[in-house]
Scaffold this motif. Structure first.
Motif, PDB file in Angstrom:
ATOM      1  N   MET A  32       0.831  -1.179   0.000  1.00  0.00           N
ATOM      2  CA  MET A  32       0.000   0.000   0.000  1.00  0.00           C
ATOM      3  C   MET A  32       0.878   1.246   0.000  1.00  0.00           C
ATOM      4  O   MET A  32       1.841   1.314   0.738  1.00  0.00           O
ATOM      5  N   VAL A  33       0.488   2.169  -0.812  1.00  0.00           N
ATOM      6  CA  VAL A  33       1.266   3.383  -0.966  1.00  0.00           C
ATOM      7  C   VAL A  33       0.394   4.571  -0.586  1.00  0.00           C
ATOM      8  O   VAL A  33      -0.720   4.721  -1.088  1.00  0.00           O
ATOM      9  N   TYR A  34       0.891   5.404   0.306  1.00  0.00           N
ATOM     10  CA  TYR A  34       0.205   6.652   0.628  1.00  0.00           C
ATOM     11  C   TYR A  34       0.661   7.722  -0.353  1.00  0.00           C
ATOM     12  O   TYR A  34       1.857   7.929  -0.537  1.00  0.00           O
ATOM     13  N   ILE A  35      -0.281   8.383  -0.975  1.00  0.00           N
ATOM     14  CA  ILE A  35       0.005   9.474  -1.893  1.00  0.00           C
ATOM     15  C   ILE A  35      -0.157  10.773  -1.108  1.00  0.00           C
ATOM     16  O   ILE A  35      -1.193  11.002  -0.474  1.00  0.00           O
ATOM     17  N   ALA A  36       0.847  11.621  -1.155  1.00  0.00           N
ATOM     18  CA  ALA A  36       0.830  12.853  -0.362  1.00  0.00           C
ATOM     19  C   ALA A  36       0.001  13.959  -1.013  1.00  0.00           C
ATOM     20  O   ALA A  36      -0.699  14.699  -0.328  1.00  0.00           O
ATOM     21  N   ALA A  37       0.062  14.082  -2.321  1.00  0.00           N
ATOM     22  CA  ALA A  37      -0.645  15.159  -3.025  1.00  0.00           C
ATOM     23  C   ALA A  37      -2.024  14.685  -3.470  1.00  0.00           C
ATOM     24  O   ALA A  37      -2.169  13.597  -4.042  1.00  0.00           O
ATOM     25  N   TRP A  38      -3.040  15.492  -3.208  1.00  0.00           N
ATOM     26  CA  TRP A  38      -4.411  15.132  -3.529  1.00  0.00           C
ATOM     27  C   TRP A  38      -4.611  14.916  -5.024  1.00  0.00           C
ATOM     28  O   TRP A  38      -5.252  13.950  -5.449  1.00  0.00           O
ATOM     29  N   ASP A  39      -4.087  15.815  -5.860  1.00  0.00           N
ATOM     30  CA  ASP A  39      -4.263  15.701  -7.307  1.00  0.00           C
ATOM     31  C   ASP A  39      -3.642  14.419  -7.846  1.00  0.00           C
ATOM     32  O   ASP A  39      -4.213  13.777  -8.734  1.00  0.00           O
ATOM     33  N   ASP A  40      -2.480  14.038  -7.325  1.00  0.00           N
ATOM     34  CA  ASP A  40      -1.850  12.780  -7.741  1.00  0.00           C
ATOM     35  C   ASP A  40      -2.700  11.580  -7.339  1.00  0.00           C
ATOM     36  O   ASP A  40      -2.830  10.618  -8.095  1.00  0.00           O
ATOM     37  N   PHE A  41      -3.281  11.642  -6.144  1.00  0.00           N
ATOM     38  CA  PHE A  41      -4.135  10.551  -5.683  1.00  0.00           C
ATOM     39  C   PHE A  41      -5.345  10.385  -6.598  1.00  0.00           C
ATOM     40  O   PHE A  41      -5.679   9.262  -7.002  1.00  0.00           O
ATOM     41  N   VAL A  42      -6.000  11.487  -6.955  1.00  0.00           N
ATOM     42  CA  VAL A  42      -7.178  11.417  -7.825  1.00  0.00           C
ATOM     43  C   VAL A  42      -6.786  10.882  -9.193  1.00  0.00           C
ATOM     44  O   VAL A  42      -7.455  10.007  -9.751  1.00  0.00           O
ATOM     45  N   GLU A  43      -5.681  11.374  -9.737  1.00  0.00           N
ATOM     46  CA  GLU A  43      -5.236  10.937 -11.064  1.00  0.00           C
ATOM     47  C   GLU A  43      -4.916   9.444 -11.081  1.00  0.00           C
ATOM     48  O   GLU A  43      -5.359   8.709 -11.967  1.00  0.00           O
ATOM     49  N   LYS A  44      -4.180   8.974 -10.088  1.00  0.00           N
ATOM     50  CA  LYS A  44      -3.818   7.555 -10.030  1.00  0.00           C
ATOM     51  C   LYS A  44      -5.030   6.683  -9.758  1.00  0.00           C
ATOM     52  O   LYS A  44      -5.124   5.565 -10.263  1.00  0.00           O
ATOM     53  N   SER A  45      -5.994   7.184  -8.994  1.00  0.00           N
ATOM     54  CA  SER A  45      -7.219   6.435  -8.729  1.00  0.00           C
ATOM     55  C   SER A  45      -8.034   6.256 -10.006  1.00  0.00           C
ATOM     56  O   SER A  45      -8.546   5.165 -10.273  1.00  0.00           O
ATOM     57  N   VAL A  46      -8.147   7.312 -10.784  1.00  0.00           N
ATOM     58  CA  VAL A  46      -8.885   7.228 -12.049  1.00  0.00           C
ATOM     59  C   VAL A  46      -8.177   6.290 -13.012  1.00  0.00           C
ATOM     60  O   VAL A  46      -8.819   5.486 -13.700  1.00  0.00           O
ATOM     61  N   GLN A  47      -6.853   6.337 -13.064  1.00  0.00           N
ATOM     62  CA  GLN A  47      -6.098   5.412 -13.915  1.00  0.00           C
ATOM     63  C   GLN A  47      -6.331   3.971 -13.487  1.00  0.00           C
ATOM     64  O   GLN A  47      -6.495   3.087 -14.333  1.00  0.00           O
ATOM     65  N   LEU A  48      -6.333   3.732 -12.196  1.00  0.00           N
ATOM     66  CA  LEU A  48      -6.570   2.393 -11.672  1.00  0.00           C
ATOM     67  C   LEU A  48      -7.968   1.917 -12.046  1.00  0.00           C
ATOM     68  O   LEU A  48      -8.155   0.762 -12.450  1.00  0.00           O
ATOM     69  N   PHE A  49      -8.960   2.800 -11.952  1.00  0.00           N
ATOM     70  CA  PHE A  49     -10.322   2.433 -12.322  1.00  0.00           C
ATOM     71  C   PHE A  49     -10.424   2.140 -13.810  1.00  0.00           C
ATOM     72  O   PHE A  49     -11.071   1.170 -14.210  1.00  0.00           O
ATOM     73  N   ARG A  50      -9.826   2.981 -14.619  1.00  0.00           N
ATOM     74  CA  ARG A  50      -9.918   2.784 -16.073  1.00  0.00           C
ATOM     75  C   ARG A  50      -9.210   1.508 -16.523  1.00  0.00           C
ATOM     76  O   ARG A  50      -9.597   0.907 -17.513  1.00  0.00           O
ATOM     77  N   ALA A  51      -8.199   1.079 -15.796  1.00  0.00           N
ATOM     78  CA  ALA A  51      -7.483  -0.146 -16.158  1.00  0.00           C
ATOM     79  C   ALA A  51      -8.348  -1.382 -15.929  1.00  0.00           C
ATOM     80  O   ALA A  51      -8.294  -2.331 -16.719  1.00  0.00           O
ATOM     81  N   ASP A  52      -9.156  -1.397 -14.864  1.00  0.00           N
ATOM     82  CA  ASP A  52     -10.011  -2.548 -14.571  1.00  0.00           C
ATOM     83  C   ASP A  52     -11.249  -2.089 -13.803  1.00  0.00           C
ATOM     84  O   ASP A  52     -11.315  -2.209 -12.580  1.00  0.00           O
ATOM     85  N   PRO A  53     -12.266  -1.567 -14.506  1.00  0.00           N
ATOM     86  CA  PRO A  53     -13.429  -1.001 -13.828  1.00  0.00           C
ATOM     87  C   PRO A  53     -14.267  -2.030 -13.069  1.00  0.00           C
ATOM     88  O   PRO A  53     -14.948  -1.687 -12.108  1.00  0.00           O
ATOM     89  N   GLU A  54     -14.235  -3.283 -13.483  1.00  0.00           N
ATOM     90  CA  GLU A  54     -15.051  -4.306 -12.826  1.00  0.00           C
ATOM     91  C   GLU A  54     -14.554  -4.656 -11.431  1.00  0.00           C
ATOM     92  O   GLU A  54     -15.336  -5.053 -10.575  1.00  0.00           O
ATOM     93  N   LYS A  55     -13.258  -4.538 -11.187  1.00  0.00           N
ATOM     94  CA  LYS A  55     -12.696  -4.963  -9.912  1.00  0.00           C
ATOM     95  C   LYS A  55     -12.270  -3.817  -9.004  1.00  0.00           C
ATOM     96  O   LYS A  55     -11.952  -4.046  -7.850  1.00  0.00           O
ATOM     97  N   THR A  56     -12.237  -2.607  -9.521  1.00  0.00           N
ATOM     98  CA  THR A  56     -11.766  -1.482  -8.711  1.00  0.00           C
ATOM     99  C   THR A  56     -12.830  -1.065  -7.702  1.00  0.00           C
ATOM    100  O   THR A  56     -14.010  -1.008  -8.012  1.00  0.00           O
ATOM    101  N   ARG A  57     -12.383  -0.794  -6.502  1.00  0.00           N
ATOM    102  CA  ARG A  57     -13.278  -0.334  -5.455  1.00  0.00           C
ATOM    103  C   ARG A  57     -12.530   0.650  -4.579  1.00  0.00           C
ATOM    104  O   ARG A  57     -11.309   0.689  -4.580  1.00  0.00           O
ATOM    105  N   TYR A  58     -13.275   1.439  -3.840  1.00  0.00           N
ATOM    106  CA  TYR A  58     -12.619   2.338  -2.900  1.00  0.00           C
ATOM    107  C   TYR A  58     -13.378   2.350  -1.589  1.00  0.00           C
ATOM    108  O   TYR A  58     -14.570   2.077  -1.528  1.00  0.00           O
ATOM    109  N   ALA A  59     -12.635   2.658  -0.561  1.00  0.00           N
ATOM    110  CA  ALA A  59     -13.205   2.696   0.780  1.00  0.00           C
ATOM    111  C   ALA A  59     -12.768   3.972   1.470  1.00  0.00           C
ATOM    112  O   ALA A  59     -11.687   4.496   1.215  1.00  0.00           O
ATOM    113  N   MET A  60     -13.625   4.433   2.355  1.00  0.00           N
ATOM    114  CA  MET A  60     -13.324   5.630   3.130  1.00  0.00           C
ATOM    115  C   MET A  60     -13.435   5.247   4.600  1.00  0.00           C
ATOM    116  O   MET A  60     -14.376   4.558   5.000  1.00  0.00           O
TER     117      MET A  60
END
Length: 93
Positions: A1-29
């Protein structure tokens, strides 16, 4: 697990992760009131074998203790809802 320090980088990498495999990607808060910390985690549960005995999962996290980041988290929810409703290519930012 990697903590991303910058908010914009986190959003960008999250969207990339979702676009790579939308069926399996999930997020939790997770919010811990006693610490005053908010943690967002995005994962697609893909196993990455580092060694024959060590397995890592593709997972990114963002942690904050700032109250103003709650508004950012609301925008993040809207981004993911839009991606899930329109498909992986339905949202551009």
């Amino acid at each position: 697990m990697v903590y991303i320090a910058a908010w914009d980088d986190f959003v960008e990498k999250s969207v990339q992760l979702f676009r790579a495999d939308p069926e399996k990607t999930r997020y939790a808060m997770k919010y811990r009131h006693c610490d005053g910390k908010l943690v967002l985690k995005v994962t697609d549960d893909k196993e990455v074998k580092l060694l024959w005995f060590l397995i890592s999962y593709q997972c990114i996290k963002f942690k904050t203790d700032q109250a103003q980041d709650a508004k950012k988290m609301e925008k993040f929810n809207n981004i993911f809802f839009t991606l899930m409703a329109r498909g992986p290519e339905g949202f551009f930012f």
